[in-house]
Design a protein around this motif. Structure first.
Motif, short mmCIF file in Angstrom:
data_model
loop_
_atom_site.label_atom_id
_atom_site.label_comp_id
_atom_site.label_asym_id
_atom_site.label_seq_id
_atom_site.Cartn_x
_atom_site.Cartn_y
_atom_site.Cartn_z
N LEU A 186 0.87 -1.18 0.00
CA LEU A 186 0.00 0.00 0.00
C LEU A 186 0.90 1.22 0.00
O LEU A 186 1.92 1.25 0.70
CB LEU A 186 -0.88 0.05 1.25
N PHE A 187 0.50 2.25 -0.76
CA PHE A 187 1.32 3.46 -0.85
C PHE A 187 0.40 4.66 -1.06
O PHE A 187 -0.53 4.60 -1.86
CB PHE A 187 2.31 3.33 -2.01
N ASP A 188 0.69 5.74 -0.36
CA ASP A 188 -0.15 6.95 -0.45
C ASP A 188 0.60 8.17 -0.96
O ASP A 188 0.18 9.29 -0.72
CB ASP A 188 -0.79 7.26 0.90
N SER A 189 1.69 8.01 -1.64
CA SER A 189 2.58 9.05 -2.15
C SER A 189 3.58 9.51 -1.10
O SER A 189 4.48 10.30 -1.39
CB SER A 189 1.83 10.27 -2.73
N ARG A 190 3.46 9.01 0.12
CA ARG A 190 4.37 9.38 1.21
C ARG A 190 4.85 8.15 1.97
O ARG A 190 6.03 8.00 2.24
CB ARG A 190 3.65 10.34 2.16
N CYS A 191 3.93 7.26 2.33
CA CYS A 191 4.26 6.10 3.16
C CYS A 191 3.96 4.79 2.45
O CYS A 191 2.99 4.68 1.69
CB CYS A 191 3.46 6.13 4.46
N ALA A 194 -3.41 1.67 -4.02
CA ALA A 194 -3.19 3.03 -3.53
C ALA A 194 -3.89 3.17 -2.18
O ALA A 194 -5.04 2.76 -2.02
CB ALA A 194 -3.76 4.04 -4.53
N ALA A 195 -3.18 3.73 -1.24
CA ALA A 195 -3.77 4.00 0.08
C ALA A 195 -4.42 5.37 -0.01
O ALA A 195 -3.84 6.38 0.37
CB ALA A 195 -2.69 3.96 1.16
N ASP A 196 -5.63 5.39 -0.55
CA ASP A 196 -6.30 6.67 -0.79
C ASP A 196 -7.57 6.79 0.05
O ASP A 196 -7.91 5.91 0.83
CB ASP A 196 -6.59 6.85 -2.28
N ALA A 197 -8.27 7.90 -0.14
CA ALA A 197 -9.46 8.21 0.66
C ALA A 197 -10.54 7.14 0.55
O ALA A 197 -11.36 7.00 1.45
CB ALA A 197 -10.02 9.57 0.26
N GLY A 224 -6.62 -6.21 0.21
CA GLY A 224 -6.37 -7.30 -0.73
C GLY A 224 -7.65 -7.99 -1.15
O GLY A 224 -7.85 -8.29 -2.33
N ALA A 225 -8.54 -8.23 -0.21
CA ALA A 225 -9.83 -8.87 -0.52
C ALA A 225 -10.65 -7.99 -1.45
O ALA A 225 -11.29 -8.48 -2.39
CB ALA A 225 -10.60 -9.17 0.76
N ALA A 226 -10.64 -6.68 -1.21
CA ALA A 226 -11.37 -5.76 -2.08
C ALA A 226 -10.76 -5.74 -3.48
O ALA A 226 -11.48 -5.67 -4.48
CB ALA A 226 -11.37 -4.35 -1.48
N HIS A 227 -9.45 -5.82 -3.54
CA HIS A 227 -8.74 -5.85 -4.82
C HIS A 227 -9.14 -7.08 -5.62
O HIS A 227 -9.37 -7.00 -6.81
CB HIS A 227 -7.24 -5.87 -4.52
N VAL A 228 -9.20 -8.22 -4.94
CA VAL A 228 -9.59 -9.46 -5.59
C VAL A 228 -11.06 -9.39 -6.02
O VAL A 228 -11.41 -9.77 -7.13
CB VAL A 228 -9.36 -10.67 -4.65
#
Length: 147
Positions: A41-46, A96-99, A132-136
């Motif tokens: 997971l990545f949010d442009s910073r972490c 993406a770790a987004d809103a 991950g489950a949501a991605h699948v």
């Protein structure tokens, strides 16, 4: 013996979407070669990443990550032996770790913003599993969602 490792880190430089995709593509190739699985997971910073595989391969990869100049504030959240992989679908999954995940961030980290440093190992694992489950689920016919 299989091992699961979860870590958080902060990027030292601004990464474009193309640069992040390049990192993910290289990770997929390397992880396939090393028989590793995981999710990033990545949010442009972490970054928040889980790696699974044989202990030596996980240790080798984490050693490279720990010395990669693109990472700082590396915090190891968990290293534990496991009986089976939870992220076996991916050599390296990415989201993406987004809103859109704000409810999950609140549930597993205590705030609606992505902050992997505020998560326990169990919270980080729960977040990664739900994402991950949501991605699948998005890529396949509906099945039980992360409740």
């Amino acid at each position: 013996m299989l091992t699961r490792l979860i870590y958080a880190s902060e990027t030292t430089e601004a990464l474009t979407p193309a640069a992040v995709q390049h990192i993910v593509d290289r990770a997929r190739l390397n992880n396939t070669r090393l028989h590793l699985s995981g999710l990033l997971l990545f949010d442009s910073r972490c970054f928040l990443q889980v790696l699974e595989g044989h202990r030596a391969a996980v240790s080798e990869l984490f050693g490279r990550i720990a010395t990669d100049p693109r990472h700082r504030r590396i915090e190891l959240l968990e290293v534990t032996p496991v009986h089976e992989r939870r992220f076996a679908r991916w050599s390296m999954g990415f989201a993406a770790a987004d809103a859109a995940h704000g409810e999950l961030f609140l549930r597993f980290g205590g705030a609606p913003e992505f902050n992997p440093y505020a998560m326990s190992a169990a919270g980080a694992l729960g977040l990664l599993e739900c994402v991950g489950a949501a991605h699948v689920a998005a890529a396949q016919p509906p099945r039980a969602a992360c409740a």
